[in-house]
Enzyme design. Structure first.
Site, PDB file in Angstrom:
ATOM      1  N   GLN A  33      28.749  40.663  36.417  1.00 55.89           N
ATOM      2  CA  GLN A  33      30.118  40.261  36.762  1.00 55.89           C
ATOM      3  C   GLN A  33      30.979  41.493  37.046  1.00 55.89           C
ATOM      4  O   GLN A  33      30.973  42.462  36.273  1.00 55.89           O
ATOM      5  CB  GLN A  33      30.713  39.424  35.616  1.00 55.89           C
ATOM      6  CG  GLN A  33      32.088  38.861  35.896  1.00 55.89           C
ATOM      7  CD  GLN A  33      32.112  37.820  37.020  1.00 55.89           C
ATOM      8  OE1 GLN A  33      31.138  37.123  37.263  1.00 55.89           O
ATOM      9  NE2 GLN A  33      33.218  37.724  37.721  1.00 55.89           N
ATOM     10  N   LYS A  81      30.516  29.567  35.498  1.00 51.00           N
ATOM     11  CA  LYS A  81      29.190  29.705  36.109  1.00 51.00           C
ATOM     12  C   LYS A  81      28.124  29.149  35.176  1.00 51.00           C
ATOM     13  O   LYS A  81      27.190  28.467  35.602  1.00 51.00           O
ATOM     14  CB  LYS A  81      28.902  31.177  36.440  1.00 51.00           C
ATOM     15  CG  LYS A  81      29.756  31.708  37.597  1.00 51.00           C
ATOM     16  CD  LYS A  81      29.662  33.217  37.773  1.00 51.00           C
ATOM     17  CE  LYS A  81      30.623  33.690  38.861  1.00 51.00           C
ATOM     18  NZ  LYS A  81      30.628  35.149  39.063  1.00 51.00           N
ATOM     19  N   ASP A 113      23.940  37.613  43.845  1.00 53.68           N
ATOM     20  CA  ASP A 113      25.242  37.921  44.454  1.00 53.68           C
ATOM     21  C   ASP A 113      25.089  38.498  45.861  1.00 53.68           C
ATOM     22  O   ASP A 113      26.081  38.621  46.579  1.00 53.68           O
ATOM     23  CB  ASP A 113      25.991  38.968  43.605  1.00 53.68           C
ATOM     24  CG  ASP A 113      26.861  38.344  42.526  1.00 53.68           C
ATOM     25  OD1 ASP A 113      27.497  37.317  42.809  1.00 53.68           O
ATOM     26  OD2 ASP A 113      26.919  38.910  41.420  1.00 53.68           O
TER      27      ASP A 113
HETATM   28  N1  GUN Z   1      33.905  39.167  40.587  1.00 56.77           N
HETATM   29  C1  GUN Z   1      34.660  38.498  41.484  1.00 56.77           C
HETATM   30  N2  GUN Z   1      33.886  37.790  42.309  1.00 56.77           N
HETATM   31  C2  GUN Z   1      32.603  38.016  41.936  1.00 56.77           C
HETATM   32  C3  GUN Z   1      31.348  37.544  42.421  1.00 56.77           C
HETATM   33  O1  GUN Z   1      31.236  36.786  43.381  1.00 56.77           O
HETATM   34  N3  GUN Z   1      30.263  37.997  41.747  1.00 56.77           N
HETATM   35  C4  GUN Z   1      30.350  38.856  40.707  1.00 56.77           C
HETATM   36  N4  GUN Z   1      29.217  39.265  40.125  1.00 56.77           N
HETATM   37  N5  GUN Z   1      31.499  39.315  40.236  1.00 56.77           N
HETATM   38  C5  GUN Z   1      32.618  38.882  40.859  1.00 56.77           C
END
Ligand code: GUN
Length: 289
Positions: free
Chosen positions: A98, A54, A121
């Site tokens: 996350q 990311k 998110d």
């Molecule tokens: N863990 C797995 N997928 C995601 C996501 O799309 N966002 C976040 N913040 N954590 C994750």
């Protein structure tokens, strides 16, 4: 019949370059550079890889990124204090906590603490509610990536029978809502399956579009797929045999008409849609705009 491959890498690059262009115009107009703060608690190896990817994508797109790494034993209160600090920092436009979080942390409280305008998110209840009401501020990255995959490959969604395997808050639930909404990218007839679904193969065999997001390696076998169906694999499972999806790719590709690979399918799109949301967050918070 062997399925054609739905390539998420190519599409992700296209979407990321569209976002980068819009971002250049935004920066030129406002002088504001979007900034995304990622919070990674502890040292889950998979999460470390995701967050690193990311951050690399941010760098390529021209988005400033911050990484906050509280230790694994962090308390809910300590994490809430960090989120509060990021909420109040005007230089931070997007906040990404996350998941999964360590067991001792009350995840719901933390996700609810994120300023809804910075919630890239779309996990905050306010943003989830807005999605349900078909007036989204942000769309959740993975379901949005899947929807873009379908739209940009001109796969008919309106009127299609979509079966989603998995009812998670991150993928299954929002995916179902987005595809059943009235309008472009929606109007599907959606069924959501889960661990208590009776005769799962009979249900999945009805699908024109089959979306699998349950986190079990090679769960979906070829007998569960209608010939000619489009199969979208959201799974990323680390096994002794390497990275595999929730779909038994080699067998299912002989039955489906189109299929996403793992890696290189939905994963790269999730990151592209995060870049989209980081720019949207900056736009929402820009006072001069
Ligand atoms: N863990 C797995 N997928 C995601 C996501 O799309 N966002 C976040 N913040 N954590 C994750």
């Amino acid at each position: 019949m062997t399925a054609s491959i739905l390539d998420g890498k190519i599409l992700s690059e296209q979407i990321r370059s569209e976002v980068a262009q819009e971002l250049t115009e935004f920066v030129a107009k406002t002088g504001v550079t979007p900034c995304l703060a990622a919070v990674l608690v502890g040292d889950n190896p998979a999460s470390q890889v995701y967050v690193r990817n990311k951050q690399k994508a941010c760098e390529k797109a021209g988005i400033t990124s911050q990484l906050h790494r509280p230790p694994a034993e962090t308390t809910t209160e300590e994490l809430l204090a960090l989120v509060d600090r990021l909420n109040r920092d005007a230089a931070v436009h997007g906040i990404l906590v996350q998941l999964p979080l360590p067991k001792q942390i009350e995840e719901t409280r933390v996700l609810e603490a994120v300023n809804p305008l910075k919630d890239v998110d779309a996990f905050h209840p306010e943003n989830v509610g807005r999605i349900v009401q078909n007036r989204p501020r942000f769309l959740p990255c993975t379901p949005h990536g899947v929807q873009q995959m379908l739209l940009r490959h001109a796969i008919p969604i309106a009127g299609a029978k979509v079966v989603i395997v998995g009812r998670s808050d991150i993928v299954g639930k929002p995916m179902a809502i987005m595809l059943m909404q009235r309008g472009r990218g929606g109007d599907a007839t959606v069924t959501v399956c889960h661990s208590r679904t009776r005769d799962l193969p009979a249900v999945t065999r009805e699908a024109d579009i089959l979306i699998v997001a349950i986190g079990q390696p090679k769960f979906l076998t070829s007998d569960m797929v209608k010939p000619g169906a489009v199969v979208i694999d959201v799974g990323i499972n680390r096994t002794d045999g390497g990275l595999v999806g929730d779909v038994d790719f080699e067998a299912v590709k002989e039955v489906a008409s189109q299929i996403t690979p793992v890696p290189g399918g939905v994963g790269p799109l999730t990151i592209a849609m995060l870049m989209r949301n980081a720019l949207t967050a900056a736009q929402l918070q820009c006072k001069e705009c």
